[in-house]
Scaffold this active site. Structure first.
Site, PDB file in Angstrom:
ATOM      1  N   ARG A  50      11.949   2.716  22.377  1.00 39.12           N
ATOM      2  CA  ARG A  50      12.913   3.707  22.852  1.00 39.12           C
ATOM      3  C   ARG A  50      12.303   4.657  23.879  1.00 39.12           C
ATOM      4  O   ARG A  50      12.992   5.234  24.678  1.00 39.12           O
ATOM      5  CB  ARG A  50      13.433   4.512  21.655  1.00 39.12           C
ATOM      6  CG  ARG A  50      14.409   3.697  20.822  1.00 39.12           C
ATOM      7  CD  ARG A  50      14.963   4.507  19.696  1.00 39.12           C
ATOM      8  NE  ARG A  50      13.962   4.664  18.660  1.00 39.12           N
ATOM      9  CZ  ARG A  50      14.197   4.514  17.365  1.00 39.12           C
ATOM     10  NH1 ARG A  50      15.404   4.216  16.949  1.00 39.12           N
ATOM     11  NH2 ARG A  50      13.254   4.683  16.474  1.00 39.12           N
ATOM     12  N   LYS A 157       5.925  -4.303   6.693  1.00 38.22           N
ATOM     13  CA  LYS A 157       6.324  -3.622   5.485  1.00 38.22           C
ATOM     14  C   LYS A 157       6.731  -2.191   5.820  1.00 38.22           C
ATOM     15  O   LYS A 157       6.323  -1.725   6.885  1.00 38.22           O
ATOM     16  CB  LYS A 157       5.202  -3.646   4.447  1.00 38.22           C
ATOM     17  CG  LYS A 157       3.990  -2.778   4.821  1.00 38.22           C
ATOM     18  CD  LYS A 157       3.030  -2.695   3.701  1.00 38.22           C
ATOM     19  CE  LYS A 157       3.362  -1.557   2.769  1.00 38.22           C
ATOM     20  NZ  LYS A 157       2.899  -0.255   3.252  1.00 38.22           N
ATOM     21  N   ASP A 186       1.975  -8.600   4.893  1.00 39.83           N
ATOM     22  CA  ASP A 186       1.281  -7.664   4.013  1.00 39.83           C
ATOM     23  C   ASP A 186      -0.165  -7.705   4.507  1.00 39.83           C
ATOM     24  O   ASP A 186      -0.871  -8.689   4.264  1.00 39.83           O
ATOM     25  CB  ASP A 186       1.365  -8.123   2.559  1.00 39.83           C
ATOM     26  CG  ASP A 186       0.660  -7.152   1.635  1.00 39.83           C
ATOM     27  OD1 ASP A 186      -0.418  -6.654   2.008  1.00 39.83           O
ATOM     28  OD2 ASP A 186       1.179  -6.892   0.543  1.00 39.83           O
ATOM     29  N   HIS A 187      -0.602  -6.678   5.211  1.00 38.32           N
ATOM     30  CA  HIS A 187      -1.868  -6.825   5.941  1.00 38.32           C
ATOM     31  C   HIS A 187      -3.064  -6.999   5.002  1.00 38.32           C
ATOM     32  O   HIS A 187      -4.108  -7.490   5.405  1.00 38.32           O
ATOM     33  CB  HIS A 187      -2.089  -5.669   6.925  1.00 38.32           C
ATOM     34  CG  HIS A 187      -2.608  -4.411   6.319  1.00 38.32           C
ATOM     35  ND1 HIS A 187      -1.798  -3.479   5.728  1.00 38.32           N
ATOM     36  CD2 HIS A 187      -3.869  -3.914   6.199  1.00 38.32           C
ATOM     37  CE1 HIS A 187      -2.529  -2.480   5.280  1.00 38.32           C
ATOM     38  NE2 HIS A 187      -3.794  -2.705   5.551  1.00 38.32           N
ATOM     39  N   GLU A 225      -7.830   5.952  -1.412  1.00 36.71           N
ATOM     40  CA  GLU A 225      -7.913   6.414  -0.019  1.00 36.71           C
ATOM     41  C   GLU A 225      -8.367   7.858  -0.007  1.00 36.71           C
ATOM     42  O   GLU A 225      -7.898   8.673  -0.806  1.00 36.71           O
ATOM     43  CB  GLU A 225      -6.549   6.309   0.642  1.00 36.71           C
ATOM     44  CG  GLU A 225      -6.062   4.891   0.777  1.00 36.71           C
ATOM     45  CD  GLU A 225      -4.802   4.834   1.612  1.00 36.71           C
ATOM     46  OE1 GLU A 225      -4.927   4.716   2.823  1.00 36.71           O
ATOM     47  OE2 GLU A 225      -3.701   4.940   1.031  1.00 36.71           O
ATOM     48  N   ASP A 244       4.715   2.052  -1.372  1.00 36.46           N
ATOM     49  CA  ASP A 244       3.861   1.880  -0.196  1.00 36.46           C
ATOM     50  C   ASP A 244       2.686   0.946  -0.482  1.00 36.46           C
ATOM     51  O   ASP A 244       2.246   0.223   0.411  1.00 36.46           O
ATOM     52  CB  ASP A 244       3.346   3.269   0.228  1.00 36.46           C
ATOM     53  CG  ASP A 244       2.562   3.236   1.528  1.00 36.46           C
ATOM     54  OD1 ASP A 244       3.052   2.619   2.484  1.00 36.46           O
ATOM     55  OD2 ASP A 244       1.467   3.835   1.585  1.00 36.46           O
ATOM     56  N   HIS A 249       0.560  -4.444  -1.582  1.00 36.23           N
ATOM     57  CA  HIS A 249      -0.869  -4.754  -1.494  1.00 36.23           C
ATOM     58  C   HIS A 249      -1.496  -5.043  -2.863  1.00 36.23           C
ATOM     59  O   HIS A 249      -2.185  -6.037  -3.045  1.00 36.23           O
ATOM     60  CB  HIS A 249      -1.636  -3.601  -0.849  1.00 36.23           C
ATOM     61  CG  HIS A 249      -1.122  -3.190   0.502  1.00 36.23           C
ATOM     62  ND1 HIS A 249      -0.556  -4.083   1.383  1.00 36.23           N
ATOM     63  CD2 HIS A 249      -1.091  -1.988   1.130  1.00 36.23           C
ATOM     64  CE1 HIS A 249      -0.212  -3.439   2.489  1.00 36.23           C
ATOM     65  NE2 HIS A 249      -0.526  -2.174   2.362  1.00 36.23           N
ATOM     66  N   LYS A 349      -3.835   8.690  -2.593  1.00 38.53           N
ATOM     67  CA  LYS A 349      -4.356   9.321  -1.378  1.00 38.53           C
ATOM     68  C   LYS A 349      -5.116  10.581  -1.764  1.00 38.53           C
ATOM     69  O   LYS A 349      -4.880  11.146  -2.830  1.00 38.53           O
ATOM     70  CB  LYS A 349      -3.203   9.649  -0.431  1.00 38.53           C
ATOM     71  CG  LYS A 349      -2.515   8.387   0.111  1.00 38.53           C
ATOM     72  CD  LYS A 349      -1.710   8.659   1.358  1.00 38.53           C
ATOM     73  CE  LYS A 349      -0.940   7.428   1.811  1.00 38.53           C
ATOM     74  NZ  LYS A 349      -1.776   6.422   2.481  1.00 38.53           N
TER      75      LYS A 349
HETATM   76  C1  BG6 Z   1      -0.489   0.717   4.531  1.00 35.76           C
HETATM   77  C2  BG6 Z   1       0.116   1.927   3.892  1.00 35.76           C
HETATM   78  O1  BG6 Z   1       0.268  -0.430   4.249  1.00 35.76           O
HETATM   79  O2  BG6 Z   1      -1.818   0.539   4.032  1.00 35.76           O
HETATM   80  C3  BG6 Z   1      -0.740   3.157   4.145  1.00 35.76           C
HETATM   81  O3  BG6 Z   1       1.416   2.127   4.413  1.00 35.76           O
HETATM   82  C4  BG6 Z   1      -2.157   2.909   3.709  1.00 35.76           C
HETATM   83  O4  BG6 Z   1      -0.204   4.285   3.473  1.00 35.76           O
HETATM   84  C5  BG6 Z   1      -2.683   1.617   4.311  1.00 35.76           C
HETATM   85  O5  BG6 Z   1      -2.931   4.000   4.139  1.00 35.76           O
HETATM   86  C6  BG6 Z   1      -4.036   1.261   3.743  1.00 35.76           C
HETATM   87  O6  BG6 Z   1      -4.547   0.163   4.436  1.00 35.76           O
HETATM   88  P1  BG6 Z   1      -6.110  -0.073   4.567  1.00 35.76           P
HETATM   89  O7  BG6 Z   1      -6.211  -1.367   5.286  1.00 35.76           O
HETATM   90  O8  BG6 Z   1      -6.650   1.097   5.330  1.00 35.76           O
HETATM   91  O9  BG6 Z   1      -6.645  -0.111   3.165  1.00 35.76           O
END
Ligand code: BG6
Length: 534
Positions: A50, A157, A186-187, A225, A244, A249, A349
């Site tokens: 945008r 996601k 899902d990374h 985190e 989240d 994950h 977090k």
């Molecule tokens: C994301 C979440 O999918 O993963 C974030 O939305 C989170 O909130 C992050 O901080 C954590 O990913 P990684 O790869 O840093 O452990």
């Protein structure tokens, strides 16, 4: 640059091209793939968003992201310029604007003509979840999804915000795309250490015989985190730790720990085996939720001498927010392998360290041959699988301390990626983007997968929504609320606090501090000083 010769020409069209994900993850990952020679010779990036940006400003932003986040470090002019030539379009448009899709279609057709091949078309939805459906609709209406073999859609996601919305999104995507065209990301699944779970378990013969209820007391999965919600308050307020992190994950990691051995590495085979785990998760009854799930929200606090504000004081966060920034759950997998073995999952977090780790706690020895005076603190074996940082695996076992008398101490046998392979592993997004280009779906969620994962967390979400929590309930820099301790303590266990700096060091000194003559009875259930949360 050594391009793999037979790889299909590919164009990636990023929706949300001026956004955070593109800047921080996608383009740095594509740049790393480019430098490593992993991109096909005919490859291009297009962007839609945008925000009004001219080409120069757009490229400057992307290069800034590459310089900051690419694992290759700051880009060299020559490399960047060659890479930037592949970024051929940025269009500022509303995601509902049909003209933007027509322009994209024309640009894609133009490339096909120029390259004289029919390139793969990858539509990457790096947009707010609310517009996933809209972009899919417009792509469909513009005829851009029609070529089932070549066009693919990648959906970030969160995939919905509950079971119902995930189903609706699946239906919406299915109106325009076949299931095999859809890549739900899902990374975590792209992380080297997460993929290594498959190798560790199924390319070695010695672990599988122990990998069951007979030898394993319980499993812990921790994703801690140190960071807070930072600039993502707007998104996070509608998400929370359960949606989240746990729904995706942590459950994915649990599937890889819990799944049965696959017959092959075919993507459907792996996904079916993971699906079996999710389907076997015992549903939690609403009246029992408090025995199985705990939530928390950070207040202000200190981490290593630095003061951090409370979640409620973060930008774009409601000052009375009930959103959880910490969640811990206890799950059971009702099948032959795992009956009665609890899986404790927790994430939060503003915890003291950034660390993701799986701990497999084995049962104590069935008979204590060594008298208590020799043993001190009898700890059962434990396997620690470190997902990040200091990626590696640590096996803890008893050893004879050097000396003329017979005394035992816990030691660690340690494998680290850094020492063993001496190279920097690729970022998760590199792996995942490459997989999309190659059409490998192993590391992506299937429609039913996403829905069953929601089914697992829905009772908890519903129970939490019905009660206003007493937040904040843990200070920044602690390991979460006290209730999280109680969740596991009632089972006679304790959370294993991953010690990031000391991971891998032998623990003899620590064992030394434990009073001599402590009884080994119930050793599997006892906690050590280091394992007890603050
Ligand atoms: C994301 C979440 O999918 O993963 C974030 O939305 C989170 O909130 C992050 O901080 C954590 O990913 P990684 O790869 O840093 O452990």
């Amino acid at each position: 640059m050594p391009h793999p010769p037979d790889w299909p020409a590919s164009v990636i069209a990023i929706f949300g091209a001026s956004g955070d994900l593109t800047w921080r993850k996608l383009v740095p990952a594509l740049y790393s793939l480019y430098l490593g020679g992993w991109l096909p010779e005919r490859f291009a990036i297009m962007g839609v968003d945008r925000k009004e940006l001219d080409r120069e400003a757009f490229l400057a932003r992307l290069r800034n992201g590459v310089d900051r986040f690419s694992r290759w470090g700051k880009s060299r002019d020559k490399d960047w310029e060659a890479f930037a030539r592949r970024i051929i379009l940025y269009r500022a448009a509303d995601f509902g604007d049909p003209q933007a899709y027509r322009a994209l279609g024309r640009a894609l057709d133009g490339l096909d003509r120029e390259w004289q091949v029919q390139a793969n078309r990858i539509y990457y939805l790096a947009v707010p979840p609310l517009v996933f459906g809209l972009v899919a609709d417009k792509l469909g209406e513009a005829g851009l999804s029609q070529d089932c073999e070549r066009s693919r859609i990648v959906v970030e996601k969160p995939f919905g915000r509950d079971l119902e919305s995930a189903r609706a999104l699946n239906r919406k995507l299915a109106e325009h795309f076949r299931e095999y065209q859809i890549y739900r990301i899902d990374h975590y699944l792209g992380k080297e250490t997460v993929q290594n779970l498959l190798v560790f378990r199924f390319a070695n013969a010695i672990f599988e015989p122990l990998w069951n209820r007979r030898y394993i007391d319980h499993v812990q999965i921790t994703v801690a985190e140190r960071g807070g919600v930072e600039h993502r308050g707007g998104y996070y307020e509608n998400a929370g730790a359960l949606r989240d992190m746990i729904q995706n994950h942590l459950l994915q990691v649990m599937c890889l720990i819990g799944m049965e051995p696959p017959v092959s590495l075919e993507d459907e085979e792996i996904r079916n085996k993971k699906m079996d785990v999710l389907r076997a998760v015992r549903p939690v009854r609403p009246e029992e939720i408090h025995h199985y799930a705990v939530r928390g929200q950070y207040g202000a606090g200190w981490i290593e001498g630095q003061y951090y504000p409370a979640y409620r004081d973060e930008p774009r966060v409601d000052p009375d927010s009930s959103t959880e920034t910490f969640a811990a759950v206890k799950l059971f997998i009702d099948n032959w392998r795992w009956q009665g073995v609890p899986f404790y999952l927790r994430t939060g977090k503003r915890l003291p360290v950034r660390v993701s780790e799986v701990a497999i706690q084995f049962n104590p020895v069935p008979h204590f041959s060594f008298p208590a005076r020799m043993v001190g603190d009898w700890q059962p074996n434990r396997l620690g699988i470190r997902i990040q940082p200091d990626e590696g695996i640590i096996m803890r076992f008893q050893a004879k301390r050097p000396g003329l008398d017979m005394r035992l101490g816990m030691v660690n046998m340690r494998f680290t990626y850094r020492e063993a392979f001496r190279n920097i592993p690729p970022e998760a997004y590199e792996t995942l983007l490459l997989d999309v280009m190659q059409g490998d779906k192993t590391l992506f969620m299937r429609a039913d997968h996403a829905e069953v994962a929601w089914q697992v967390v829905m009772p908890i979400m519903e129970a939490w929504a019905a009660v206003i929590p007493d937040f904040p309930n843990y200070p920044a820099g602690s390991w979460g609320p006290e209730a999280a301790e109680a969740l596991i303590a009632v089972d006679g266990r304790s959370w294993i606090q991953p010690a990031v700096e000391t991971a891998g060091q032998n623990e003899e000194e620590e064992t030394e501090r434990v009073p001599r003559g402590a009884s080994p009875a119930g050793a599997g259930k006892r906690s050590r000083v280091k394992e007890t949360a603050s």
